[in-house]
Design an enzyme around this catalytic site. Sequence first.
Site, PDB file in Angstrom:
ATOM      1  N   ARG A  70      -6.326   0.575   7.194  1.00 27.54           N
ATOM      2  CA  ARG A  70      -6.616  -0.771   6.684  1.00 27.54           C
ATOM      3  C   ARG A  70      -8.046  -1.210   6.976  1.00 27.54           C
ATOM      4  O   ARG A  70      -8.617  -1.981   6.215  1.00 27.54           O
ATOM      5  CB  ARG A  70      -5.634  -1.775   7.293  1.00 27.54           C
ATOM      6  N   ARG A 133       0.033  12.106   4.454  1.00 30.14           N
ATOM      7  CA  ARG A 133       0.257  11.305   5.667  1.00 30.14           C
ATOM      8  C   ARG A 133       1.060  12.088   6.707  1.00 30.14           C
ATOM      9  O   ARG A 133       1.052  11.720   7.882  1.00 30.14           O
ATOM     10  CB  ARG A 133       1.007  10.018   5.323  1.00 30.14           C
ATOM     11  N   HIS A 176       8.266   1.987  -1.937  1.00 28.21           N
ATOM     12  CA  HIS A 176       7.572   0.736  -2.230  1.00 28.21           C
ATOM     13  C   HIS A 176       7.979   0.216  -3.613  1.00 28.21           C
ATOM     14  O   HIS A 176       7.918  -0.986  -3.872  1.00 28.21           O
ATOM     15  CB  HIS A 176       6.054   0.939  -2.211  1.00 28.21           C
ATOM     16  N   ASP A 248      11.432  -1.067   8.044  1.00 28.63           N
ATOM     17  CA  ASP A 248      10.250  -0.993   7.199  1.00 28.63           C
ATOM     18  C   ASP A 248      10.181  -2.326   6.452  1.00 28.63           C
ATOM     19  O   ASP A 248      11.071  -3.172   6.569  1.00 28.63           O
ATOM     20  CB  ASP A 248      10.338   0.198   6.241  1.00 28.63           C
TER      21      ASP A 248
END
Length: 350
Positions: A70, A133, A176, A248
């Site tokens: 981020r 990832r 997502h 999550d």
Amino acid sequence: MSTLLIDLKGKELEQEEVELLSHPLVAGLILFTRNFEDREQIQELIRSVRQRVKKPLLITVDQEGGRVQRFRDGFTMLPSMQAFQETLSATEQVSFAKEAGWQMAAEMIALDIDLSFAPVLDLGHECRAIGDRSFSSDVKSAVNLAINFIDGMHQAGMASTGKHFPGHGHVLADSHLETPYDDRTKDEIFGCDLQPFQQLIAQNKLDAIMPAHVIYSQCDSQPASGSEYWLKEILRKKLNFQGTIFSDDLGMKGAGVMGNFVERSKKALNAGCDLLLLCNEREGVIQVVDNLKLAKNQPHFMARQARLQNLFKRRVIDWNDLVSDLRWKLNYRNLADIQIRWLDIQAAKK
């Protein structure tokens, strides 16, 4: 009883956000790229939160490395987890994994951030949500690299969070955007994807775990994040995990099968989650804080609060002292070189 982690709209703290963060249900916040302009600004935002909200807040971020980082400008370019295995010798892999864990954690702690949700323990690189990832497709390699990454985090003073239990790597869909289904047998999942979590729990390396918004249809009809089977029967009883369980983000489409935001929160808590992330849904946050009722005197709620205390940063690091440290300076260059090599390898394949 504090259980929610929420997000902020922008680069400055709004009064509505002060009020939400002060609510008894809210335990902390998670920061995103939209909250970041540069190091001075993000430090001032965090300072403002700490000063204006009159209670301890767990401040978190996803600063994994690679594409999930981020904060970039002014911070180390952290490698994707796959980059270690793809660009380095076996000896270098474990050494630099530890340095990456330390570097990431030290930089975040120097901002007064308590926790970065890392590392990813999923196996394989085919899932769109995971990709590079993850450390590896091989259990032994993934566990070895994760141990060293976590050791670096712990050395810096940050708790570890293994994600996404019991493994998000064998579904192609992105949680997502939708609810993925993993139709493999229980034996396949337990013999493969679950192994990094099981082995790291056995070695007392994981302080927290984040379950996946994935339905493992041969095991249970609910996503792992809302499944008593996965969280109570397997994680708590079978694996004897004693740390914190984060949901999550309950704002993700993958959590939609659990109902509206209040229903999602109730199901995740009843399934065994300790702390709930709810992001990018301000109206949903307001609905939850207005309607979610928790009994403070129940023993399992008291245990949740005790586990929360173990997640706060374990030391103070001054930014100027950190960037003067030879270890940080060497890592700043070497870790960026690893990521650049990995990006070059990927570009050559296209």
